[in-house]
Scaffold this motif. Structure first.
Motif, PDB file in Angstrom:
ATOM      1  N   CYS A 117      31.731 -15.467  -9.807  1.00 50.18           N
ATOM      2  CA  CYS A 117      32.391 -16.157  -8.990  1.00 50.18           C
ATOM      3  C   CYS A 117      33.017 -17.565  -9.162  1.00 50.18           C
ATOM      4  CB  CYS A 117      31.149 -16.585  -7.608  1.00 50.18           C
ATOM      5  SG  CYS A 117      29.912 -17.514  -8.207  1.00 50.18           S
ATOM      6  N   ALA A 118      33.586 -18.429  -8.280  1.00 49.66           N
ATOM      7  CA  ALA A 118      34.333 -19.570  -8.719  1.00 49.66           C
ATOM      8  C   ALA A 118      33.232 -20.770  -9.184  1.00 49.66           C
ATOM      9  CB  ALA A 118      34.771 -20.028  -7.554  1.00 49.66           C
ATOM     10  N   THR A 119      31.956 -20.419  -8.669  1.00 45.29           N
ATOM     11  CA  THR A 119      30.781 -21.233  -9.098  1.00 45.29           C
ATOM     12  C   THR A 119      30.502 -21.136 -10.688  1.00 45.29           C
ATOM     13  OG1 THR A 119      29.800 -21.514  -6.947  1.00 45.29           O
ATOM     14  CG2 THR A 119      28.489 -22.093  -8.748  1.00 45.29           C
ATOM     15  N   PHE A 120      30.466 -20.001 -11.021  1.00 46.24           N
ATOM     16  CA  PHE A 120      30.253 -19.557 -12.293  1.00 46.24           C
ATOM     17  C   PHE A 120      31.582 -20.096 -13.204  1.00 46.24           C
ATOM     18  CE2 PHE A 120      29.820 -15.733 -15.542  1.00 46.24           C
ATOM     19  CZ  PHE A 120      29.137 -16.618 -16.438  1.00 46.24           C
ATOM     20  N   SER A 121      32.871 -19.893 -12.566  1.00 50.41           N
ATOM     21  CA  SER A 121      33.719 -20.390 -13.550  1.00 50.41           C
ATOM     22  C   SER A 121      33.598 -22.215 -13.689  1.00 50.41           C
ATOM     23  CB  SER A 121      35.181 -20.160 -12.888  1.00 50.41           C
ATOM     24  OG  SER A 121      35.472 -18.753 -12.904  1.00 50.41           O
ATOM     25  N   ALA A 122      33.304 -22.719 -12.861  1.00 49.70           N
ATOM     26  CA  ALA A 122      33.035 -24.028 -12.753  1.00 49.70           C
ATOM     27  C   ALA A 122      32.037 -24.591 -13.356  1.00 49.70           C
ATOM     28  CB  ALA A 122      32.967 -24.688 -11.258  1.00 49.70           C
ATOM     29  N   SER A 123      31.048 -24.077 -13.637  1.00 50.69           N
ATOM     30  CA  SER A 123      30.144 -24.281 -14.409  1.00 50.69           C
ATOM     31  C   SER A 123      30.223 -24.067 -15.807  1.00 50.69           C
ATOM     32  CB  SER A 123      28.675 -23.377 -14.025  1.00 50.69           C
ATOM     33  OG  SER A 123      28.777 -22.062 -14.588  1.00 50.69           O
ATOM     34  N   MET A 124      31.068 -23.240 -16.096  1.00 54.53           N
ATOM     35  CA  MET A 124      31.602 -22.907 -17.384  1.00 54.53           C
ATOM     36  C   MET A 124      32.889 -23.860 -17.905  1.00 54.53           C
ATOM     37  SD  MET A 124      29.825 -20.648 -18.947  1.00 54.53           S
ATOM     38  CE  MET A 124      30.500 -19.951 -20.274  1.00 54.53           C
ATOM     39  N   GLU A 125      33.301 -24.565 -16.857  1.00 47.58           N
ATOM     40  CA  GLU A 125      34.518 -25.425 -17.144  1.00 47.58           C
ATOM     41  C   GLU A 125      35.808 -24.753 -17.570  1.00 47.58           C
ATOM     42  OE1 GLU A 125      33.030 -28.781 -19.884  1.00 47.58           O
ATOM     43  OE2 GLU A 125      31.772 -29.295 -18.240  1.00 47.58           O
ATOM     44  N   ASP A 126      35.786 -23.710 -16.955  1.00 49.89           N
ATOM     45  CA  ASP A 126      36.883 -22.784 -17.180  1.00 49.89           C
ATOM     46  C   ASP A 126      37.480 -21.810 -16.098  1.00 49.89           C
ATOM     47  OD1 ASP A 126      38.784 -20.741 -17.925  1.00 49.89           O
ATOM     48  OD2 ASP A 126      37.671 -19.790 -19.363  1.00 49.89           O
ATOM     49  N   PRO A 127      38.585 -22.510 -15.325  1.00 55.39           N
ATOM     50  CA  PRO A 127      38.879 -21.793 -13.713  1.00 55.39           C
ATOM     51  C   PRO A 127      39.152 -20.270 -13.935  1.00 55.39           C
ATOM     52  CG  PRO A 127      40.211 -23.892 -14.434  1.00 55.39           C
ATOM     53  CD  PRO A 127      39.397 -23.642 -15.483  1.00 55.39           C
ATOM     54  N   PHE A 129      37.213 -18.251 -16.187  1.00 60.58           N
ATOM     55  CA  PHE A 129      36.238 -17.551 -16.712  1.00 60.58           C
ATOM     56  C   PHE A 129      35.685 -16.241 -15.759  1.00 60.58           C
ATOM     57  CE2 PHE A 129      32.067 -16.770 -18.380  1.00 60.58           C
ATOM     58  CZ  PHE A 129      32.284 -16.352 -19.582  1.00 60.58           C
ATOM     59  N   ALA A 130      35.474 -16.460 -14.682  1.00 60.63           N
ATOM     60  CA  ALA A 130      35.103 -15.115 -13.687  1.00 60.63           C
ATOM     61  C   ALA A 130      35.821 -14.014 -14.073  1.00 60.63           C
ATOM     62  CB  ALA A 130      35.011 -15.607 -12.334  1.00 60.63           C
ATOM     63  N   ARG A 131      37.369 -14.331 -14.012  1.00 55.86           N
ATOM     64  CA  ARG A 131      38.197 -13.065 -14.257  1.00 55.86           C
ATOM     65  C   ARG A 131      37.860 -12.824 -15.610  1.00 55.86           C
ATOM     66  NH1 ARG A 131      41.605 -16.484 -11.834  1.00 55.86           N
ATOM     67  NH2 ARG A 131      42.612 -17.215 -13.856  1.00 55.86           N
ATOM     68  N   ARG A 132      37.663 -13.254 -16.424  1.00 55.05           N
ATOM     69  CA  ARG A 132      37.414 -12.941 -18.044  1.00 55.05           C
ATOM     70  C   ARG A 132      36.007 -12.239 -18.195  1.00 55.05           C
ATOM     71  NH1 ARG A 132      37.698 -17.094 -23.355  1.00 55.05           N
ATOM     72  NH2 ARG A 132      37.420 -15.381 -24.829  1.00 55.05           N
ATOM     73  N   TYR A 133      35.104 -12.808 -17.253  1.00 56.69           N
ATOM     74  CA  TYR A 133      33.839 -11.966 -17.474  1.00 56.69           C
ATOM     75  C   TYR A 133      34.048 -10.629 -16.843  1.00 56.69           C
ATOM     76  CZ  TYR A 133      28.771 -11.454 -16.778  1.00 56.69           C
ATOM     77  OH  TYR A 133      27.454 -11.062 -16.739  1.00 56.69           O
ATOM     78  N   THR A 134      34.675 -10.571 -15.755  1.00 57.98           N
ATOM     79  CA  THR A 134      34.945  -9.225 -15.208  1.00 57.98           C
ATOM     80  C   THR A 134      35.510  -8.419 -16.064  1.00 57.98           C
ATOM     81  OG1 THR A 134      34.951 -10.054 -12.911  1.00 57.98           O
ATOM     82  CG2 THR A 134      35.904  -7.814 -13.456  1.00 57.98           C
TER      83      THR A 134
END
Length: 205
Positions: A117-127, A129-134
């Motif tokens: 989710c967006a929170t995950f992306s924010a915690s990774m400091e990469d907007p 990252f959620a798409r990349r993880y998926t």
């Protein structure tokens, strides 16, 4: 297999945000109690999407985290992805709904892939990252607790794959479950999937 890390989180404010999250977790030493809601003492704040009996524990395989280290060219410290458990020798690509993990008295059952989710992306400091993880299609697993007990770093973890037809987490991540065709919906409902996924599917039958 064995437990490499047991991670708990406390409520924290995301940098640049106004809300608190429990995604920031850190490794703990010593025994940690496990009940039907997960690790006792772990912070779960947004219960619309996180926590509950069918998403009580979130685990990541150590082999997959090593892959991410190579992809990101950085160290993945325990808890960075918000996981509760890191399992030595486990590759997320092998995970399927209904697989079970036995750790001492504790018995876990896989119910769903981690949904970034967006929170995950924010915690990774990469907007992005959620798409990349998926896109990587190597999601960690949400689990329900079938039997409570205690977990601790170093404990042996015995993995038992579900028998017969296997619903792989890698095939589920990124899907809109309500958009599955009728045959796929019927197949999904034969597995012990998380309640939120089951509700999404049955609402469109």
């Amino acid at each position: 297999m064995k437990i490499l890390a047991v991670c708990l989180g406390q409520p924290q404010i995301l940098p640049g945000k106004s809300y608190r999250t429990g995604i920031f977790k850190s490794a703990r030493s010593g025994p940690v109690m496990v009940d039907e809601q997960g690790l006792v003492g772990d912070a779960v704040l947004n219960r619309k999407y996180h926590g509950g009996p069918d998403q009580a524990i979130y685990l990541e395989g150590a082999l997959t985290l090593q892959w991410w280290e190579a992809q990101l060219n950085r160290q993945i410290t325990p808890g960075l992805f918000g996981e509760n458990l890191v399992i030595d020798g486990l590759d997320n690509r092998d995970l399927a709904v209904g697989d079970r993990l036995s750790i001492g008295d504790v018995l876990l059952e896989v119910t769903a892939p981690r949904t970034p989710c967006a929170t995950f992306s924010a915690s990774m400091e990469d907007p992005g990252f959620a798409r990349r993880y998926t896109k990587a299609a190597q999601p960690g697993a949400y689990c329900r607790v079938l039997q409570a007990g205690v977990v601790e770093v170093g404990m042996i973890a015995q993995w038992t794959a579900s028998e017969g037809d296997r619903l792989m987490l890698a095939q589920m991540i990124g899907k809109s479950f309500k958009s599955l065709d009728p045959q796929q919906k019927a197949r999904y409902l034969t597995f012990p999937i998380a309640a939120r996924i089951r509700a999404e599917i049955t609402a469109t039958l």
